[in-house]
Scaffold this motif. Sequence first.
Motif, short mmCIF file in Angstrom:
data_model
loop_
_atom_site.label_atom_id
_atom_site.label_comp_id
_atom_site.label_asym_id
_atom_site.label_seq_id
_atom_site.Cartn_x
_atom_site.Cartn_y
_atom_site.Cartn_z
N MET A 166 0.84 -1.21 0.00
CA MET A 166 0.00 0.00 0.00
C MET A 166 0.87 1.26 0.00
SD MET A 166 -3.09 1.41 0.46
CE MET A 166 -3.80 2.90 1.16
N TYR A 167 2.05 1.17 0.62
CA TYR A 167 2.92 2.33 0.78
C TYR A 167 4.21 2.24 -0.03
CZ TYR A 167 -0.32 3.06 4.59
OH TYR A 167 -1.48 3.22 5.33
N LEU A 168 4.57 1.04 -0.47
CA LEU A 168 5.76 0.92 -1.32
C LEU A 168 5.53 1.63 -2.65
CD1 LEU A 168 6.76 -2.85 -0.86
CD2 LEU A 168 7.94 -0.84 0.07
N TYR A 169 6.61 2.04 -3.28
CA TYR A 169 6.62 2.61 -4.63
C TYR A 169 6.04 4.03 -4.71
CZ TYR A 169 6.68 -2.47 -5.01
OH TYR A 169 6.92 -3.80 -4.80
N ARG A 170 5.80 4.66 -3.58
CA ARG A 170 5.41 6.07 -3.63
C ARG A 170 6.65 6.93 -3.90
NH1 ARG A 170 0.42 7.23 0.53
NH2 ARG A 170 -0.74 5.32 0.09
N ILE A 171 6.42 8.11 -4.45
CA ILE A 171 7.50 8.91 -5.02
C ILE A 171 7.68 10.22 -4.25
CG2 ILE A 171 8.32 10.10 -7.10
CD1 ILE A 171 8.23 7.09 -7.44
N PHE A 172 8.94 10.65 -4.13
CA PHE A 172 9.30 11.97 -3.60
C PHE A 172 10.23 12.60 -4.62
CE2 PHE A 172 11.42 15.10 -0.96
CZ PHE A 172 10.42 15.53 -0.09
N GLU A 173 9.81 13.70 -5.24
CA GLU A 173 10.51 14.26 -6.40
C GLU A 173 10.81 15.74 -6.18
OE1 GLU A 173 9.70 14.58 -11.24
OE2 GLU A 173 8.05 14.23 -9.85
N LEU A 174 12.08 16.09 -6.30
CA LEU A 174 12.52 17.47 -6.10
C LEU A 174 13.07 18.05 -7.39
CD1 LEU A 174 13.47 19.79 -4.02
CD2 LEU A 174 15.67 18.61 -4.09
N ASP A 175 12.63 19.26 -7.73
CA ASP A 175 13.33 20.01 -8.78
C ASP A 175 13.71 21.37 -8.21
OD1 ASP A 175 11.18 21.81 -8.99
OD2 ASP A 175 10.24 20.64 -10.59
N GLY A 176 14.18 22.24 -9.05
CA GLY A 176 14.71 23.51 -8.55
C GLY A 176 13.67 24.44 -7.96
N HIS A 177 12.39 24.20 -8.27
CA HIS A 177 11.36 25.15 -7.85
C HIS A 177 10.26 24.53 -6.99
CE1 HIS A 177 13.19 27.90 -10.73
NE2 HIS A 177 13.09 26.95 -11.63
N SER A 178 10.15 23.21 -7.01
CA SER A 178 9.03 22.59 -6.31
C SER A 178 9.39 21.17 -5.86
CB SER A 178 7.79 22.55 -7.20
OG SER A 178 8.03 21.69 -8.32
N ILE A 179 8.56 20.65 -4.98
CA ILE A 179 8.65 19.25 -4.58
C ILE A 179 7.30 18.61 -4.86
CG2 ILE A 179 9.07 17.64 -2.69
CD1 ILE A 179 10.59 19.89 -1.27
N LYS A 180 7.30 17.47 -5.53
CA LYS A 180 6.07 16.73 -5.81
C LYS A 180 6.16 15.37 -5.13
CE LYS A 180 4.39 16.64 -9.95
NZ LYS A 180 4.31 16.43 -11.42
N THR A 181 5.05 14.93 -4.55
CA THR A 181 5.07 13.63 -3.88
C THR A 181 3.66 13.10 -3.68
OG1 THR A 181 5.84 12.43 -1.93
CG2 THR A 181 5.04 14.65 -1.57
N ASN A 182 3.55 11.76 -3.62
CA ASN A 182 2.31 11.13 -3.18
C ASN A 182 2.57 10.31 -1.92
OD1 ASN A 182 3.80 9.11 -4.42
ND2 ASN A 182 2.07 8.20 -5.50
N VAL A 183 3.70 10.58 -1.25
CA VAL A 183 4.03 9.87 -0.02
C VAL A 183 3.05 10.22 1.10
CG1 VAL A 183 5.74 9.62 1.83
CG2 VAL A 183 6.48 9.61 -0.55
N PHE A 184 2.64 11.48 1.16
CA PHE A 184 1.83 11.96 2.29
C PHE A 184 0.33 11.95 1.99
CE2 PHE A 184 5.96 14.12 2.28
CZ PHE A 184 6.46 13.69 3.49
N SER A 185 -0.05 11.44 0.83
CA SER A 185 -1.45 11.49 0.43
C SER A 185 -1.88 10.14 -0.14
CB SER A 185 -1.66 12.58 -0.62
OG SER A 185 -2.93 12.50 -1.19
N ASP A 186 -3.11 9.75 0.15
CA ASP A 186 -3.62 8.48 -0.38
C ASP A 186 -3.97 8.59 -1.86
OD1 ASP A 186 -3.41 6.95 1.92
OD2 ASP A 186 -5.34 7.64 2.68
N SER A 187 -4.43 9.75 -2.29
CA SER A 187 -4.99 9.83 -3.64
C SER A 187 -4.48 10.99 -4.48
CB SER A 187 -6.52 9.91 -3.56
OG SER A 187 -6.91 11.04 -2.81
#
Length: 255
Positions: free
Chosen positions: A50-71
């Motif tokens: 359920m929690y494996l394979y979630r992503i934490f992605e950083l670029d120069g201006h923002s951070i995107k992730t689905n680690v902290f959210s179910d949907s």
Amino acid sequence: MFRYFYLLTFLFLSFVSFLTKADHTKTWIVSKVYISDTIHTKKVTSDDPMYLYRIFELDGHSIKTNVFSDSNIETCLNYKIKKFKINFDDLLNNNMARNKDEILTAKSFDIEIEQPINQIDIYCPNINETWTLFEKKKNEYLIINTYDSILELKSIEKENVKPSFSCHNAKKLSEKLICQNMYLSGLDKSIHDIYFNIRKDYVYNDSLQDFGEINNKQKEFIKKRDLCTDEKCLIDIMSEYTIELHNDMPLITPY
């Protein structure tokens, strides 16, 4: 005022350097789920898909992730950073122990770390959230997930985030969209692993003949998924189904 601005700039640059100096891809994936050995009722299983394979992605201006959210894939803009040393065992005891008789440590979760460690607080003003990471070691971070589970993030090349099927043989639009999006690829892998963990439980209990309901549910999900023509539709449907299917997964899965 100048000193305050300098301090914020220094913290920001330190954080970006801290996260990127060892990994130019700036992408991390949940590679392990630790659970505590306490006697409380478990909500999460070891290496829970359920929690494996979630992503934490950083670029120069923002951070995107689905680690902290179910949907949702959350985006953190104009983030502010605080980084400091802590004793991880003290933090677990103060924040996760459920009564005064419970003593929690990294060893309670079977995590090997050297104390103290770096805590990194990331404040996201656009969503009014603070994300907290703990440096386990180079290129590895920990995130507290639930009262009895901790996630481990490891750096990964984006092209190495793959779904459960071969993208070389992908023909349907939904499959091609999944292959093009690492968040969808991760969700697909989670659904695949949850489904087969449930199947293993039925096999283990010699009740595979009763597996038909789960199998039919999976087929209906795939039909619904394949009606999607964009990534937003897929994220919504796949995220919802991941949670729904996970409700049928045993906390102790036979192997």
